[in-house]
Design an enzyme around this catalytic site. Structure first.
Site, PDB file in Angstrom:
ATOM      1  N   LYS A 180       0.889  -1.171   0.000  1.00  0.00           N
ATOM      2  CA  LYS A 180       0.000   0.000   0.000  1.00  0.00           C
ATOM      3  C   LYS A 180       0.920   1.212   0.000  1.00  0.00           C
ATOM      4  O   LYS A 180       1.438   1.624   1.036  1.00  0.00           O
ATOM      5  CB  LYS A 180      -0.882  -0.027   1.248  1.00  0.00           C
ATOM      6  CG  LYS A 180      -2.240   0.634   1.079  1.00  0.00           C
ATOM      7  CD  LYS A 180      -2.167   2.116   0.779  1.00  0.00           C
ATOM      8  CE  LYS A 180      -1.860   2.960   1.987  1.00  0.00           C
ATOM      9  NZ  LYS A 180      -1.575   4.368   1.646  1.00  0.00           N
ATOM     10  N   GLU A 256       9.531   1.287  11.125  1.00  0.00           N
ATOM     11  CA  GLU A 256      10.543   2.325  10.900  1.00  0.00           C
ATOM     12  C   GLU A 256       9.822   3.666  10.966  1.00  0.00           C
ATOM     13  O   GLU A 256       9.050   4.000  10.055  1.00  0.00           O
ATOM     14  CB  GLU A 256      11.244   2.091   9.565  1.00  0.00           C
ATOM     15  CG  GLU A 256      12.028   0.779   9.616  1.00  0.00           C
ATOM     16  CD  GLU A 256      12.782   0.434   8.348  1.00  0.00           C
ATOM     17  OE1 GLU A 256      13.477  -0.590   8.351  1.00  0.00           O
ATOM     18  OE2 GLU A 256      12.672   1.175   7.348  1.00  0.00           O
TER      19      GLU A 256
END
Ligand code: NAD
Ligand code: 6OD
Length: 488
Positions: A180, A256
Site C-alpha cells: 500500500k 521504521e
C-alpha cells in the site's frame, strides 16, 4: 471513470477494482493534478491478499533460492532499463530534483533487489548434532522458511527506495507481498508492477492496492487476518495504530518511524566537512528524510562561525523544479504538509527564536504559486524543551544550540522520545567512539551522514521503531526458522 487513472496491481494484472472511488495525485511543484488514482477498499484488499496467498502455494513457493535470485536480478535490471521512466514518475510525484533522485532514489530501488538476493544466497543455516540416551545421536538443522503474505505500507518521502527496501528482502525470502504505497506517491510502485511481469515474477507475488490509511486500503490491509506480517515506514502515531491492528492474530511487525535527530559538532571537527554534511542532513529532499537533522549542537568556541557558515550555505540553496539541474531543493510533498511546516515556522517566531535565515514562503515564479514551497530555515535561541526541539517537523529546518561539555551534549542529544539517527563531527577518533557508544539511536554516523551499506542493521530506538532490517536482520524479520531433528 478515467481510463488513465492509476490502477491496482493484483494477481499480475492492472485493475480498477470495484470501489468506484477515485482520488487525485497532485504535483507538489504547482498543485496541478497529475492523474486520478483508484482507491482500494476491502474488496480490493481481499483480492490482493488472496492472490498473494495463491502465489505462495504456486510456483513461487516451489522455486529454489537460485531461481528466485535470478528473477530478483531481472527486477533490478528491469528498473535500470526503465531508469528514466522511474525518474520522471518519482520526481513528478514528489517534486524532488532529478539530480537527487538520479543518484539516490532510483539506483537504490534497483540495488534493494540485488543486495537481498545476495544476502539470501549466501546465508548459512545452523546444524547441531546431539547425543541421544541410546547412543545413536541425532542431527538438528534449521530451515529458514518464508513468513507468508507480507503487508508493506510505505511513505511518500523516498517512495521507490523505501518500498523496495521492504519488497526486495520479502521476495528474496520467498514471501509474497501486498503493497500500500502512500496516497501522495503512487506512480513508481505502480510502474514496478510492469517490471515484475517483465522480469518473470509469477502473478500474485507482488500486489499493489492504492488508497489511504484509516477506513481505506491501509487499514483494511493491516487488519486482514490472512496477512502474516506487516512492515511499515511512516509516522510514529500511524505505527501505533498499525501495531494495534497487528496484535489481533498475533502478527509480527517491523516499524521504521519518526525521528528528531541531533548532529553534534565538536570544536575539533573539520569545519568544511561538517558544514557540508549538516547542510545535506538538514536540507536534502527538502528536509523530508527520517534520518535528517533537526537539532544541531555546536561546541561553544566554534558556535558563531558554524551558524554563520550554515546560514551562508542555506542562503545559497537554489529552489527549483525537478528538471532544473542547478536546483538543490524542491517543494514539500503537499499543501497540507506545507501548512504543518509553516505552523512550526510561525511557532518558532512566537516562541522568540532568532531566525537566522528563512522562516517563510519563498518568492517563486507565478506558475509555481500553487506549489508547496517553503524557505530553508535556521533558528537559534530556543530551549531544549520547546516544541521546535521536541517534535518532528519533517521540513528543511534546524535549530542550532551551543554546548560546553561532552557529557552535557550527550544528555541533551538523548533527551528525546525518538532515537533514529545522530551524526557526530570531530577529528578526535577516541572522542568519536566514546560519544557514539552513548547515543541512544539506531544509527550513528561519524563525520558522515546517510552513508549506507545494505548489509548493516537499520532501525530506530525508543519511539523511532521496532526491529532492525538490512542484511541478515531483514532475513530475521521476513523468515521464520523451523528446526528439524533427525534421529540417526
Ligand atoms: P504516514 O504515517 O502518514 O503514512 C505512511 C503510510 O501509512 C502511508 O501509506 C499511509 O497511507 C499509511 N497509513 C496511514 N494511516 C494508516 C493506518 N491507520 N493503517 C494503515 N496504513 C496507514 O507517514 P508519511 O507522512 O507518509 O511519512 C513521513 C513520516 O515517515 C515521518 O514521520 C518520517 O520520519 C517517517 N519515516 C520514517 C522512516 C524510517 O526509516 N524510520 C523512513 C521514512 C519516513
Ligand atoms: O537507506 C535506507 O535503507 C533507508 N531505509 C532510509 C530511510 C530514509 C528515511 O527517510
Amino acid at each position: 471513470m478515467s481510463d488513465k487513472a492509476v490502477k491496482h496491481f493484483i494477481g499480475g494484472s492492472y485493475t480498477a477494482g470495484t470501489s468506484g472511488k477515485l482520488f487525485q495525485d497532485i504535483n507538489p511543484v504547482d498543485g496541478s493534478v497529475i492523474c486520478d488514482v483508484h482507491e482500494g477498499l476491502k474488496p480490493e484488499v481481499d483480492a490482493a491478499v488472496t492472490a498473494a496467498q495463491q502465489a505462495l502455494r504456486g510456483p513461487w513457493g516451489k522455486m529454489t533460492i537460485e531461481e528466485r535470485v535470478a528473477i530478483l536480478y531481472n527486477v533490478a535490471d528491469g528498473i535500470n532499463a526503465r531508469f528514466d521512466e522511474f525518474l520522471e514518475a518519482e520526481c513528478m510525484d514528489t517534486g524532488k530534483p532529478k539530480s537527487l533522485a538520479r543518484h539516490i532514489d532510483i539506483p537504490r530501488g534497483a540495488a534493494n533487489f540485488k543486495a537481498f538476493a545476495e544476502v539470501i544466497k549466501n546465508e548459512p543455516t545452523e546444524a547441531f548434532s546431539m547425543a541421544t540416551p541410546d547412543g545413536a545421536g541425532a542431527l538438528n538443522y534449521a530451515l529458514r522458511t518464508p513468513k507468508g503474505v507480507i503487508a508493506v505500507i510505505s511513505p511518500w518521502n523516498l517512495p521507490l527506495l523505501l518500498m523496495t527496501w521492504k519488497v526486495g528482502p520479502a521476495l528474496a525470502c520467498g514471501n509474497t507481498v501486498v503493497v500500500k504505497p502512500s496516497e501522495e506517491t503512487p506512480l513508481t510502485t505502480s510502474l514496478l508492477g510492469e517490471v515484475m511481469n517483465e522480469a518473470g515474477v509469477p502473478a500474485g507475488v507482488f500486489n499493489v492496492v492504492n488508497g489511504f490509511g484509516p477506513d481505506s486500503a491501509g487499514a483494511y490491509l493491516t487488519e486482514h487476518p490472512d496477512v502474516d506480517a506487516i512492515t511499515f515506514t511512516g509516522e510514529t502515531t500511524t505505527g501505533t495504530a498499525i501495531m494495534k491492528a497487528a496484535a489481533v492474530g498475533m502478527r509480527d511487525v517491523s516499524m521504521e518511524l519518526g525521528g528528531k535527530n541531533p548532529a553534534i559538532i565538536f570544536a575539533d571537527c573539520d569545519m568544511d566537512k561538517a558544514i557540508e554534511g549538516v547542510m545535506r542532513s538538514v536540507f536534502a529532499n527538502c528536509g523530508q528524510v527520517c534520518l535528517g537533522t533537526e537539532r544541531v549542537y555546536v561546541e561553544r568556541p566554534i558556535f558563531d562561525e558554524f551558524v554563520a557558515r550554515l546560514k551562508q550555505g542555506a542562503k545559497g540553496l537554489k529552489l527549483g523544479v525537478p528538471n532544473d539541474d542547478a536546483a538543490n531543493m524542491g517543494p514539500l510533498i503537499s499543501k497540507e504538509h506545507q501548512g504543518k511546516v509553516l505552523g512550526y515556522y510561525a511557532l518558532a517566531k512566537e516562541l522568540g527564536a532568532n531566525i537566522i535565515t528563512g522562516g517563510g514562503v519563498p518568492d517563486m515564479d507565478d506558475t509555481l504559486s500553487g506549489g508547496a514551497w517553503v524557505e530553508p530555515t535556521i533558528w537559534t535561541g530556543l530551549g531544549d524543551d520547546s516544541a521546535i526541539m521536541r517534535e518532528e517537523i519533517f521540513g528543511p529546518c534546524c535549530h542550532i544550540s551551543p554546548f560546553t561539555e561532552e557529557d552535557e551534549v550527550i544528555i541533551r542529544a538523548n533527551d528525546t522520545v525518538y532515537g533514529l539517527a545522530c551524526s557526530i563531527w570531530t577529528e578526535n577518533l577516541s572522542k568519536a567512539h566514546r560519544v557514539a557508544g552513548q547515543i541512544e539511536s539506531g544509527l550513528i554516523w561519524v563525520n558522515s551522514w546517510f552513508l549506507r551499506d545494505l548489509r548493516t542493521p537499520f532501525g530506530g530506538s525508543k519511539q523511532s521503531g521496532i526491529g532492525r532490517e538490512g542484511g541478515v536482520h531483514s532475513l530475521e524479520f521476513y523468515t521464520e526458522m523451523r528446526n528439524i531433528c533427525v534421529k540417526l
